[in-house]
Design a protein around this motif. Structure first.
Motif, PDB file in Angstrom:
ATOM      1  N   LYS A  86       0.837  -1.199   0.000  1.00 21.10           N
ATOM      2  CA  LYS A  86       0.000   0.000   0.000  1.00 21.10           C
ATOM      3  C   LYS A  86       0.872   1.249   0.000  1.00 21.10           C
ATOM      4  N   VAL A  87       0.352   2.313  -0.610  1.00 22.47           N
ATOM      5  CA  VAL A  87       0.976   3.631  -0.544  1.00 22.47           C
ATOM      6  C   VAL A  87      -0.095   4.592  -0.053  1.00 22.47           C
ATOM      7  N   VAL A  88       0.226   5.370   0.951  1.00 26.21           N
ATOM      8  CA  VAL A  88      -0.683   6.385   1.476  1.00 26.21           C
ATOM      9  C   VAL A  88      -0.171   7.751   1.038  1.00 26.21           C
ATOM     10  N   PHE A  89      -1.057   8.540   0.449  1.00 32.20           N
ATOM     11  CA  PHE A  89      -0.748   9.895   0.013  1.00 32.20           C
ATOM     12  C   PHE A  89      -1.304  10.857   1.053  1.00 32.20           C
ATOM     13  N   SER A  90      -0.417  11.534   1.779  1.00 31.47           N
ATOM     14  CA  SER A  90      -0.873  12.452   2.814  1.00 31.47           C
ATOM     15  C   SER A  90       0.236  13.424   3.188  1.00 31.47           C
ATOM     16  N   SER A  91      -0.147  14.660   3.440  1.00 31.38           N
ATOM     17  CA  SER A  91       0.809  15.641   3.942  1.00 31.38           C
ATOM     18  C   SER A  91       0.668  15.818   5.446  1.00 31.38           C
ATOM     19  N   THR A  92      -0.303  15.153   6.054  1.00 31.60           N
ATOM     20  CA  THR A  92      -0.521  15.303   7.493  1.00 31.60           C
ATOM     21  C   THR A  92      -0.278  14.024   8.282  1.00 31.60           C
ATOM     22  N   THR A  93      -0.297  12.865   7.644  1.00 33.51           N
ATOM     23  CA  THR A  93      -0.025  11.600   8.326  1.00 33.51           C
ATOM     24  C   THR A  93       1.481  11.483   8.526  1.00 33.51           C
ATOM     25  N   SER A  94       1.892  11.027   9.716  1.00 33.41           N
ATOM     26  CA  SER A  94       3.329  10.955   9.987  1.00 33.41           C
ATOM     27  C   SER A  94       3.889   9.536   9.954  1.00 33.41           C
ATOM     28  N   ALA A  95       3.043   8.527  10.124  1.00 37.04           N
ATOM     29  CA  ALA A  95       3.534   7.152  10.150  1.00 37.04           C
ATOM     30  C   ALA A  95       2.477   6.205   9.604  1.00 37.04           C
ATOM     31  N   VAL A  96       2.938   5.171   8.927  1.00 34.03           N
ATOM     32  CA  VAL A  96       2.067   4.118   8.414  1.00 34.03           C
ATOM     33  C   VAL A  96       2.712   2.774   8.734  1.00 34.03           C
ATOM     34  N   ASP A  97       1.935   1.716   8.643  1.00 27.55           N
ATOM     35  CA  ASP A  97       2.411   0.383   8.968  1.00 27.55           C
ATOM     36  C   ASP A  97       1.688  -0.615   8.075  1.00 27.55           C
ATOM     37  N   TRP A  98       1.898  -1.888   8.293  1.00 26.02           N
ATOM     38  CA  TRP A  98       1.220  -2.982   7.610  1.00 26.02           C
ATOM     39  C   TRP A  98       1.496  -2.982   6.111  1.00 26.02           C
ATOM     40  N   ASN A  99       2.779  -3.116   5.774  1.00 20.73           N
ATOM     41  CA  ASN A  99       3.196  -3.234   4.370  1.00 20.73           C
ATOM     42  C   ASN A  99       2.820  -1.977   3.581  1.00 20.73           C
ATOM     43  N   ARG A 151       3.797   2.295   2.656  1.00 19.81           N
ATOM     44  CA  ARG A 151       4.741   3.418   2.709  1.00 19.81           C
ATOM     45  C   ARG A 151       3.961   4.706   2.510  1.00 19.81           C
ATOM     46  N   LEU A 152       4.532   5.782   3.003  1.00 20.84           N
ATOM     47  CA  LEU A 152       3.908   7.094   2.977  1.00 20.84           C
ATOM     48  C   LEU A 152       4.590   7.954   1.924  1.00 20.84           C
ATOM     49  N   THR A 153       3.793   8.682   1.152  1.00 17.81           N
ATOM     50  CA  THR A 153       4.351   9.665   0.236  1.00 17.81           C
ATOM     51  C   THR A 153       3.666  11.003   0.503  1.00 17.81           C
ATOM     52  N   THR A 154       4.485  12.041   0.548  1.00 15.51           N
ATOM     53  CA  THR A 154       3.966  13.381   0.850  1.00 15.51           C
ATOM     54  C   THR A 154       4.124  14.327  -0.328  1.00 15.51           C
ATOM     55  N   GLY A 155       4.713  13.844  -1.408  1.00 10.46           N
ATOM     56  CA  GLY A 155       4.963  14.699  -2.568  1.00 10.46           C
ATOM     57  C   GLY A 155       3.780  14.788  -3.510  1.00 10.46           C
ATOM     58  N   ASP A 156       4.070  15.203  -4.723  1.00 13.44           N
ATOM     59  CA  ASP A 156       3.060  15.383  -5.757  1.00 13.44           C
ATOM     60  C   ASP A 156       2.423  14.043  -6.132  1.00 13.44           C
ATOM     61  N   ALA A 157       1.114  13.919  -5.906  1.00 16.23           N
ATOM     62  CA  ALA A 157       0.415  12.659  -6.148  1.00 16.23           C
ATOM     63  C   ALA A 157       0.455  12.252  -7.616  1.00 16.23           C
ATOM     64  N   ILE A 158       0.259  13.188  -8.519  1.00 17.39           N
ATOM     65  CA  ILE A 158       0.226  12.860  -9.955  1.00 17.39           C
ATOM     66  C   ILE A 158       1.560  12.296 -10.409  1.00 17.39           C
ATOM     67  N   SER A 159       2.648  12.940 -10.029  1.00 20.40           N
ATOM     68  CA  SER A 159       3.982  12.446 -10.413  1.00 20.40           C
ATOM     69  C   SER A 159       4.224  11.049  -9.861  1.00 20.40           C
ATOM     70  N   GLU A 160       3.847  10.841  -8.598  1.00 21.16           N
ATOM     71  CA  GLU A 160       4.076   9.539  -7.978  1.00 21.16           C
ATOM     72  C   GLU A 160       3.197   8.459  -8.605  1.00 21.16           C
ATOM     73  N   ILE A 161       1.950   8.768  -8.882  1.00 26.71           N
ATOM     74  CA  ILE A 161       1.072   7.779  -9.519  1.00 26.71           C
ATOM     75  C   ILE A 161       1.594   7.438 -10.911  1.00 26.71           C
ATOM     76  N   ASN A 162       2.022   8.424 -11.670  1.00 25.30           N
ATOM     77  CA  ASN A 162       2.612   8.145 -12.987  1.00 25.30           C
ATOM     78  C   ASN A 162       3.831   7.250 -12.857  1.00 25.30           C
ATOM     79  N   ARG A 163       4.689   7.517 -11.888  1.00 22.70           N
ATOM     80  CA  ARG A 163       5.881   6.690 -11.676  1.00 22.70           C
ATOM     81  C   ARG A 163       5.487   5.254 -11.320  1.00 22.70           C
ATOM     82  N   LEU A 164       4.513   5.107 -10.425  1.00 21.59           N
ATOM     83  CA  LEU A 164       4.065   3.771 -10.020  1.00 21.59           C
ATOM     84  C   LEU A 164       3.418   3.016 -11.180  1.00 21.59           C
ATOM     85  N   LYS A 165       2.643   3.715 -12.005  1.00 22.20           N
ATOM     86  CA  LYS A 165       2.014   3.060 -13.163  1.00 22.20           C
ATOM     87  C   LYS A 165       3.063   2.537 -14.135  1.00 22.20           C
ATOM     88  N   ALA A 166       4.193   3.226 -14.235  1.00 25.22           N
ATOM     89  CA  ALA A 166       5.243   2.831 -15.178  1.00 25.22           C
ATOM     90  C   ALA A 166       6.061   1.645 -14.674  1.00 25.22           C
TER      91      ALA A 166
END
Length: 187
Positions: A85-98, A100-115
């Motif tokens: 799982k990937v969580v997109f948030s600028s306010t969440t500080s920690a995630v767990d259970w397989n 990772r957290l991303t705080t950057g530009d969602a569109i860029s990250e989704i494009n990268r993940l799709k590729a």
């Protein structure tokens, strides 16, 4: 390229949550719950917005250990914990259970993940999905339409600048009059 799907329960008038975030109208039948569980089991990567992440992570990490958990709930909880799982948030500080957290530009990250190589991706959370929808990144829409009118709340679809043409690829009926429709984006 990986396929990105937006799939959720939706009221007949187009909402994924009623006013106040109420989801009581969308409790699935056993058969629909199994459909969602099988989706989780087949998902290569799940993308979550903060609100949906908070809802899911408050229940599913330990749902299989709760008194009275059904075999289907046990299976879903185990699949959910195992699914990357990937969580997109600028306010969440920690995630767990397989996850990772991303705080950057969602569109860029989704494009990268799709590729990247890998299995299909699901996107969840109306705000995050709306961002991907407006950017033309969603390849498939899956709506489990519940025969209820909630009158307002969080819409499944966002306002778009351009039409998105779709091909109907599946329909299926579930108990309680729930109609599943699956559409692929015409490219």
């Amino acid at each position: 390229m990986r396929k990105l799907t937006f799939a959720m329960n939706v009221s007949l008038d187009g909402y994924v949550a009623a006013p106040g975030g109420d989801l009581g109208w969308s409790v699935p039948s056993d058969e629909l719950f199994q459909f969602w569980s099988d989706r989780v089991g087949a998902t290569g990567l799940a993308l979550y917005g903060r609100k949906l992440w908070e809802t899911m992570s408050s229940h599913w990490p330990t749902a299989d250990r709760q008194p009275g958990a059904t075999p289907a709930e046990v299976e879903y909880a185990q699949r959910w914990r195992s699914m990357p799982k990937v969580v997109f948030s600028s306010t969440t500080s920690a995630v767990d259970w397989n996850t990772r957290l991303t705080t950057g530009d969602a569109i860029s990250e989704i494009n990268r993940l799709k590729a990247e190589e890998g299995g299909p991706m699901d996107i969840g959370g109306a705000t995050l999905a709306a961002t991907a929808m407006r950017a033309g990144l969603i390849d498939e829409y899956v709506l489990a339409t519940v025969p209820v009118l909630v009158g307002g709340g969080t819409p499944f679809f966002t306002t778009l600048d351009n039409w998105v043409n779709l091909n109907l690829v599946e329909t299926r009926t579930f108990p309680g009059g729930v109609l599943l429709t699956r559409y692929e984006t015409k490219r």
